[in-house]
Design a protein around this motif. Sequence first.
Motif, PDB file in Angstrom:
ATOM      1  N   GLU A 181     -21.902 116.128 -36.131  1.00  0.00           N
ATOM      2  CA  GLU A 181     -20.470 115.898 -36.089  1.00  0.00           C
ATOM      3  C   GLU A 181     -19.819 116.820 -35.059  1.00  0.00           C
ATOM      4  N   LEU A 182     -18.680 116.348 -34.502  1.00  0.00           N
ATOM      5  CA  LEU A 182     -18.001 117.069 -33.437  1.00  0.00           C
ATOM      6  C   LEU A 182     -16.495 117.006 -33.648  1.00  0.00           C
ATOM      7  N   ILE A 183     -15.835 118.153 -33.475  1.00  0.00           N
ATOM      8  CA  ILE A 183     -14.383 118.254 -33.492  1.00  0.00           C
ATOM      9  C   ILE A 183     -13.928 118.586 -32.071  1.00  0.00           C
ATOM     10  N   LEU A 184     -12.955 117.837 -31.554  1.00  0.00           N
ATOM     11  CA  LEU A 184     -12.396 118.107 -30.234  1.00  0.00           C
ATOM     12  C   LEU A 184     -11.082 118.861 -30.395  1.00  0.00           C
TER      13      LEU A 184
ATOM     14  N   VAL B  84      -5.964 108.911 -31.646  1.00  0.00           N
ATOM     15  CA  VAL B  84      -6.176 108.948 -30.199  1.00  0.00           C
ATOM     16  C   VAL B  84      -7.468 108.206 -29.887  1.00  0.00           C
ATOM     17  N   ASP B  85      -7.341 107.034 -29.290  1.00  0.00           N
ATOM     18  CA  ASP B  85      -8.513 106.209 -28.960  1.00  0.00           C
ATOM     19  C   ASP B  85      -9.441 106.050 -30.157  1.00  0.00           C
ATOM     20  N   GLY B  86      -8.840 105.872 -31.323  1.00  0.00           N
ATOM     21  CA  GLY B  86      -9.612 105.626 -32.532  1.00  0.00           C
ATOM     22  C   GLY B  86     -10.025 106.864 -33.298  1.00  0.00           C
ATOM     23  N   ALA B  87      -9.723 108.058 -32.760  1.00  0.00           N
ATOM     24  CA  ALA B  87     -10.068 109.305 -33.444  1.00  0.00           C
ATOM     25  C   ALA B  87      -8.790 109.940 -33.996  1.00  0.00           C
ATOM     26  N   PRO B  88      -8.769 110.336 -35.270  1.00  0.00           N
ATOM     27  CA  PRO B  88      -7.550 110.881 -35.860  1.00  0.00           C
ATOM     28  C   PRO B  88      -7.299 112.333 -35.461  1.00  0.00           C
ATOM     29  N   VAL B  89      -6.025 112.685 -35.331  1.00  0.00           N
ATOM     30  CA  VAL B  89      -5.646 114.087 -35.192  1.00  0.00           C
ATOM     31  C   VAL B  89      -5.546 114.651 -36.602  1.00  0.00           C
TER      32      VAL B  89
ATOM     33  N   VAL C 148     -19.158 110.707 -25.316  1.00  0.00           N
ATOM     34  CA  VAL C 148     -20.087 110.952 -26.417  1.00  0.00           C
ATOM     35  C   VAL C 148     -20.263 109.706 -27.286  1.00  0.00           C
ATOM     36  N   ARG C 149     -19.252 108.862 -27.338  1.00  0.00           N
ATOM     37  CA  ARG C 149     -19.427 107.610 -28.076  1.00  0.00           C
ATOM     38  C   ARG C 149     -20.424 106.697 -27.383  1.00  0.00           C
ATOM     39  N   SER C 150     -20.310 106.579 -26.061  1.00  0.00           N
ATOM     40  CA  SER C 150     -21.202 105.667 -25.344  1.00  0.00           C
ATOM     41  C   SER C 150     -22.639 106.168 -25.326  1.00  0.00           C
ATOM     42  N   SER C 151     -22.812 107.494 -25.364  1.00  0.00           N
ATOM     43  CA  SER C 151     -24.160 108.059 -25.314  1.00  0.00           C
ATOM     44  C   SER C 151     -24.761 108.295 -26.691  1.00  0.00           C
ATOM     45  N   GLY C 152     -23.904 108.309 -27.727  1.00  0.00           N
ATOM     46  CA  GLY C 152     -24.395 108.580 -29.071  1.00  0.00           C
ATOM     47  C   GLY C 152     -24.773 110.023 -29.313  1.00  0.00           C
ATOM     48  N   GLN C 153     -24.251 110.951 -28.471  1.00  0.00           N
ATOM     49  CA  GLN C 153     -24.610 112.364 -28.619  1.00  0.00           C
ATOM     50  C   GLN C 153     -24.079 112.968 -29.910  1.00  0.00           C
ATOM     51  N   TYR C 154     -22.829 112.610 -30.260  1.00  0.00           N
ATOM     52  CA  TYR C 154     -22.173 113.201 -31.420  1.00  0.00           C
ATOM     53  C   TYR C 154     -21.341 112.136 -32.141  1.00  0.00           C
ATOM     54  N   ASP C 155     -21.059 112.424 -33.401  1.00  0.00           N
ATOM     55  CA  ASP C 155     -20.106 111.639 -34.184  1.00  0.00           C
ATOM     56  C   ASP C 155     -18.798 112.421 -34.208  1.00  0.00           C
ATOM     57  N   VAL C 156     -17.781 111.944 -33.482  1.00  0.00           N
ATOM     58  CA  VAL C 156     -16.512 112.666 -33.390  1.00  0.00           C
ATOM     59  C   VAL C 156     -15.718 112.443 -34.673  1.00  0.00           C
ATOM     60  N   VAL C 157     -15.526 113.525 -35.413  1.00  0.00           N
ATOM     61  CA  VAL C 157     -14.791 113.469 -36.673  1.00  0.00           C
ATOM     62  C   VAL C 157     -13.303 113.302 -36.405  1.00  0.00           C
ATOM     63  N   GLY C 158     -12.798 113.978 -35.374  1.00  0.00           N
ATOM     64  CA  GLY C 158     -11.386 113.894 -35.037  1.00  0.00           C
ATOM     65  C   GLY C 158     -11.005 115.000 -34.075  1.00  0.00           C
ATOM     66  N   LEU C 159      -9.689 115.163 -33.900  1.00  0.00           N
ATOM     67  CA  LEU C 159      -9.150 116.141 -32.977  1.00  0.00           C
ATOM     68  C   LEU C 159      -8.224 117.098 -33.706  1.00  0.00           C
ATOM     69  N   LEU C 160      -8.049 118.292 -33.133  1.00  0.00           N
ATOM     70  CA  LEU C 160      -7.096 119.278 -33.638  1.00  0.00           C
ATOM     71  C   LEU C 160      -6.157 119.652 -32.499  1.00  0.00           C
ATOM     72  N   ASP C 161      -4.855 119.679 -32.791  1.00  0.00           N
ATOM     73  CA  ASP C 161      -3.871 119.962 -31.749  1.00  0.00           C
ATOM     74  C   ASP C 161      -2.687 120.684 -32.373  1.00  0.00           C
ATOM     75  N   ASP C 162      -2.165 121.701 -31.677  1.00  0.00           N
ATOM     76  CA  ASP C 162      -1.064 122.483 -32.222  1.00  0.00           C
ATOM     77  C   ASP C 162       0.283 121.765 -32.181  1.00  0.00           C
ATOM     78  N   ASN C 163       0.360 120.643 -31.505  1.00  0.00           N
ATOM     79  CA  ASN C 163       1.577 119.835 -31.517  1.00  0.00           C
ATOM     80  C   ASN C 163       1.665 119.124 -32.869  1.00  0.00           C
TER      81      ASN C 163
END
Length: 219
Positions: free
Chosen positions: A3-6, A43-48, A20-35
Amino acid sequence: MSELILIAASGLAREVLAMVRSSGQYDVVGLLDDNTEMAGVTVDGAPVLGTIDDAAKYTHAFVLVCIGSGRVREAVVERLTAMGLTESRYAIAVDPSVQYPEGCRVGRGSILLRNVTMTASVTLGAHVVAMPSVTFTHDDDVADFATFAAGVSLGGGVRVGRGAYVGMNASVRERTSVGAYATVGMGAAVLNDVPDGQTWVGVPAHEISGANSTFRGMS
Protein backbone atom coordinates in the motif's frame (compact mmCIF):
# COMPACT_ATOMS: atom_id res chain seq x y z
CA MET A 1 0.92 -5.50 -3.44
CA SER A 2 2.24 -2.88 -1.01
CA GLU A 3 0.00 0.00 0.00
CA LEU A 4 1.06 3.58 -0.73
CA ILE A 5 0.05 7.00 0.61
CA LEU A 6 0.82 10.07 -1.53
CA ILE A 7 1.58 13.31 0.29
CA ALA A 8 0.07 16.40 -1.44
CA ALA A 9 -2.83 16.41 -3.89
CA SER A 10 -0.58 17.88 -6.58
CA GLY A 11 0.01 17.48 -10.27
CA LEU A 12 3.05 15.35 -9.45
CA ALA A 13 0.87 13.13 -7.26
CA ARG A 14 -1.51 12.60 -10.19
CA GLU A 15 1.43 11.60 -12.40
CA VAL A 16 2.73 9.18 -9.78
CA LEU A 17 -0.77 7.79 -9.28
CA ALA A 18 -1.13 7.08 -13.00
CA MET A 19 2.34 5.52 -13.15
CA VAL A 20 1.98 3.13 -10.22
CA ARG A 21 -1.51 2.08 -11.29
CA SER A 22 -0.39 1.20 -14.80
CA SER A 23 2.67 -0.69 -13.55
CA GLY A 24 1.01 -2.36 -10.56
CA GLN A 25 3.89 -1.32 -8.28
CA TYR A 26 1.67 -0.20 -5.40
CA ASP A 27 -1.94 -0.03 -4.26
CA VAL A 28 -2.57 3.69 -3.63
CA VAL A 29 -4.73 3.99 -0.53
CA GLY A 30 -5.19 7.74 -0.94
CA LEU A 31 -3.63 11.16 -0.53
CA LEU A 32 -2.92 13.49 2.39
CA ASP A 33 -2.98 17.27 1.96
CA ASP A 34 -2.94 20.17 4.41
CA ASN A 35 -5.60 22.03 2.42
CA THR A 36 -8.63 21.17 4.55
CA GLU A 37 -10.94 22.02 1.64
CA MET A 38 -9.56 18.92 -0.10
CA ALA A 39 -10.81 16.58 2.64
CA GLY A 40 -13.10 13.96 1.14
CA VAL A 41 -12.32 15.03 -2.43
CA THR A 42 -11.36 12.34 -4.92
CA VAL A 43 -8.30 12.96 -7.11
CA ASP A 44 -8.28 10.73 -10.19
CA GLY A 45 -10.14 8.09 -8.22
CA ALA A 46 -7.99 8.31 -5.08
CA PRO A 47 -9.53 9.87 -1.95
CA VAL A 48 -7.96 12.67 0.06
CA LEU A 49 -7.93 11.01 3.48
CA GLY A 50 -6.88 13.94 5.67
CA THR A 51 -3.89 16.18 6.39
CA ILE A 52 -0.20 15.36 6.49
CA ASP A 53 -0.46 14.93 10.25
CA ASP A 54 -2.56 11.83 9.60
CA ALA A 55 0.38 10.01 7.99
CA ALA A 56 1.27 8.30 11.27
CA LYS A 57 -2.08 6.50 11.22
CA TYR A 58 -1.17 4.46 8.14
CA THR A 59 1.52 2.31 9.70
CA HIS A 60 1.40 -0.43 7.05
CA ALA A 61 1.64 1.86 4.02
CA PHE A 62 4.66 3.28 2.24
CA VAL A 63 4.77 7.05 1.70
CA LEU A 64 5.84 9.31 -1.18
CA VAL A 65 6.08 13.10 -0.88
CA CYS A 66 4.75 14.40 -4.21
CA ILE A 67 5.77 18.06 -4.08
CA GLY A 68 7.71 19.64 -6.93
CA SER A 69 9.80 22.04 -4.84
CA GLY A 70 12.79 20.33 -3.25
CA ARG A 71 12.84 22.77 -0.34
CA VAL A 72 9.18 22.15 0.45
CA ARG A 73 9.64 18.39 -0.03
CA GLU A 74 12.51 18.51 2.44
CA ALA A 75 10.45 20.44 4.99
CA VAL A 76 7.64 17.88 4.77
CA VAL A 77 10.07 14.98 5.21
CA GLU A 78 11.51 16.71 8.30
CA ARG A 79 7.97 17.05 9.63
CA LEU A 80 7.24 13.38 8.99
CA THR A 81 10.51 12.39 10.65
CA ALA A 82 9.48 14.31 13.76
CA MET A 83 6.27 12.26 13.70
CA GLY A 84 8.30 9.05 13.78
CA LEU A 85 8.40 8.04 10.10
CA THR A 86 11.75 6.46 9.30
CA GLU A 87 13.50 6.35 5.92
CA SER A 88 12.37 2.75 5.44
CA ARG A 89 8.76 3.97 5.23
CA TYR A 90 9.38 5.76 1.94
CA ALA A 91 8.66 4.07 -1.36
CA ILE A 92 10.72 4.34 -4.54
CA ALA A 93 8.54 4.93 -7.63
CA VAL A 94 10.26 4.14 -10.93
CA ASP A 95 8.36 3.94 -14.22
CA PRO A 96 8.91 0.60 -16.02
CA SER A 97 10.30 2.50 -19.03
CA VAL A 98 13.24 3.85 -17.00
CA GLN A 99 16.68 2.62 -18.01
CA TYR A 100 18.14 1.40 -14.70
CA PRO A 101 21.42 -0.51 -15.26
CA GLU A 102 23.24 -2.49 -12.61
CA GLY A 103 25.56 -0.20 -10.66
CA CYS A 104 23.08 2.70 -10.52
CA ARG A 105 21.51 3.61 -7.18
CA VAL A 106 18.26 5.41 -6.35
CA GLY A 107 17.47 6.60 -2.82
CA ARG A 108 14.28 6.17 -0.82
CA GLY A 109 11.43 8.53 -1.59
CA SER A 110 12.60 9.17 -5.13
CA ILE A 111 10.30 9.42 -8.15
CA LEU A 112 11.49 8.70 -11.71
CA LEU A 113 8.84 9.23 -14.38
CA ARG A 114 8.62 7.90 -17.92
CA ASN A 115 11.73 7.50 -20.09
CA VAL A 116 14.28 8.65 -17.52
CA THR A 117 17.68 7.23 -18.50
CA MET A 118 20.66 6.37 -16.30
CA THR A 119 23.62 5.18 -18.35
CA ALA A 120 26.21 3.83 -15.85
CA SER A 121 27.22 4.30 -12.20
CA VAL A 122 24.64 7.01 -11.55
CA THR A 123 23.83 7.78 -7.91
CA LEU A 124 20.58 9.52 -7.00
CA GLY A 125 20.00 10.47 -3.37
CA ALA A 126 16.79 10.28 -1.35
CA HIS A 127 13.62 12.13 -2.38
CA VAL A 128 14.94 13.03 -5.83
CA VAL A 129 12.31 13.80 -8.49
CA ALA A 130 13.03 13.31 -12.21
CA MET A 131 10.27 14.20 -14.65
CA PRO A 132 9.90 12.46 -18.06
CA SER A 133 12.89 12.05 -20.40
CA VAL A 134 15.63 13.17 -18.01
CA THR A 135 19.07 11.77 -18.89
CA PHE A 136 21.71 11.02 -16.25
CA THR A 137 25.04 10.12 -17.87
CA HIS A 138 27.83 7.98 -16.36
CA ASP A 139 29.05 8.85 -12.87
CA ASP A 140 26.52 11.59 -12.18
CA ASP A 141 26.02 12.11 -8.45
CA VAL A 142 22.79 13.76 -7.27
CA ALA A 143 22.15 14.76 -3.65
CA ASP A 144 18.88 14.44 -1.72
CA PHE A 145 15.80 16.50 -2.67
CA ALA A 146 17.10 17.58 -6.08
CA THR A 147 14.47 18.10 -8.78
CA PHE A 148 14.77 17.72 -12.56
CA ALA A 149 12.08 19.01 -14.92
CA ALA A 150 11.25 17.18 -18.16
CA GLY A 151 13.98 16.80 -20.76
CA VAL A 152 16.99 17.71 -18.59
CA SER A 153 20.31 16.26 -19.75
CA LEU A 154 23.38 15.90 -17.54
CA GLY A 155 26.78 15.10 -19.01
CA GLY A 156 29.08 12.57 -17.38
CA GLY A 157 30.46 13.18 -13.91
CA VAL A 158 28.07 16.01 -13.03
CA ARG A 159 27.44 16.78 -9.35
CA VAL A 160 24.07 18.20 -8.28
CA GLY A 161 23.65 19.50 -4.75
CA ARG A 162 20.94 19.05 -2.18
CA GLY A 163 17.62 20.64 -3.08
CA ALA A 164 18.82 21.96 -6.44
CA TYR A 165 16.32 22.52 -9.25
CA VAL A 166 17.15 22.06 -12.95
CA GLY A 167 14.51 23.42 -15.32
CA MET A 168 12.87 21.90 -18.38
CA ASN A 169 15.21 20.98 -21.25
CA ALA A 170 18.28 22.41 -19.52
CA SER A 171 21.68 20.83 -20.16
CA VAL A 172 24.64 20.57 -17.81
CA ARG A 173 28.14 20.08 -19.19
CA GLU A 174 30.18 17.06 -18.11
CA ARG A 175 32.27 17.34 -14.93
CA THR A 176 30.54 20.52 -13.76
CA SER A 177 28.38 21.01 -10.69
CA VAL A 178 25.08 22.60 -9.67
CA GLY A 179 25.27 23.71 -6.04
CA ALA A 180 22.90 23.06 -3.16
CA TYR A 181 19.55 24.85 -3.51
CA ALA A 182 20.68 26.39 -6.80
CA THR A 183 18.23 26.89 -9.68
CA VAL A 184 18.90 26.37 -13.39
CA GLY A 185 16.26 27.91 -15.66
CA MET A 186 14.52 26.08 -18.48
CA GLY A 187 16.53 25.64 -21.66
CA ALA A 188 19.76 26.80 -19.99
CA ALA A 189 23.14 25.44 -21.05
CA VAL A 190 25.37 25.15 -17.99
CA LEU A 191 29.05 25.23 -18.96
CA ASN A 192 30.57 26.18 -15.58
CA ASP A 193 29.94 25.35 -11.93
CA VAL A 194 26.80 26.90 -10.44
CA PRO A 195 27.46 27.98 -6.83
CA ASP A 196 25.14 27.11 -3.96
CA GLY A 197 21.89 29.05 -3.89
CA GLN A 198 22.36 30.93 -7.17
CA THR A 199 19.95 31.08 -10.13
CA TRP A 200 21.42 30.68 -13.60
CA VAL A 201 19.65 31.07 -16.96
CA GLY A 202 20.47 31.38 -20.64
CA VAL A 203 22.85 29.97 -23.26
CA PRO A 204 25.50 29.87 -22.00
CA ALA A 205 24.01 29.97 -18.52
CA HIS A 206 24.86 32.90 -16.25
CA GLU A 207 23.76 34.14 -12.85
CA ILE A 208 20.71 36.32 -12.30
CA SER A 209 21.51 38.58 -9.37
CA GLY A 210 18.85 38.63 -6.67
CA ALA A 211 16.70 36.06 -8.48
CA ASN A 212 13.88 34.31 -6.69
CA SER A 213 12.46 30.82 -7.16
CA THR A 214 10.37 31.69 -10.25
CA PHE A 215 11.73 28.70 -12.12
CA ARG A 216 11.05 26.12 -9.43
CA GLY A 217 8.28 23.65 -10.03
CA MET A 218 5.68 23.67 -7.26
CA SER A 219 3.16 21.16 -8.58
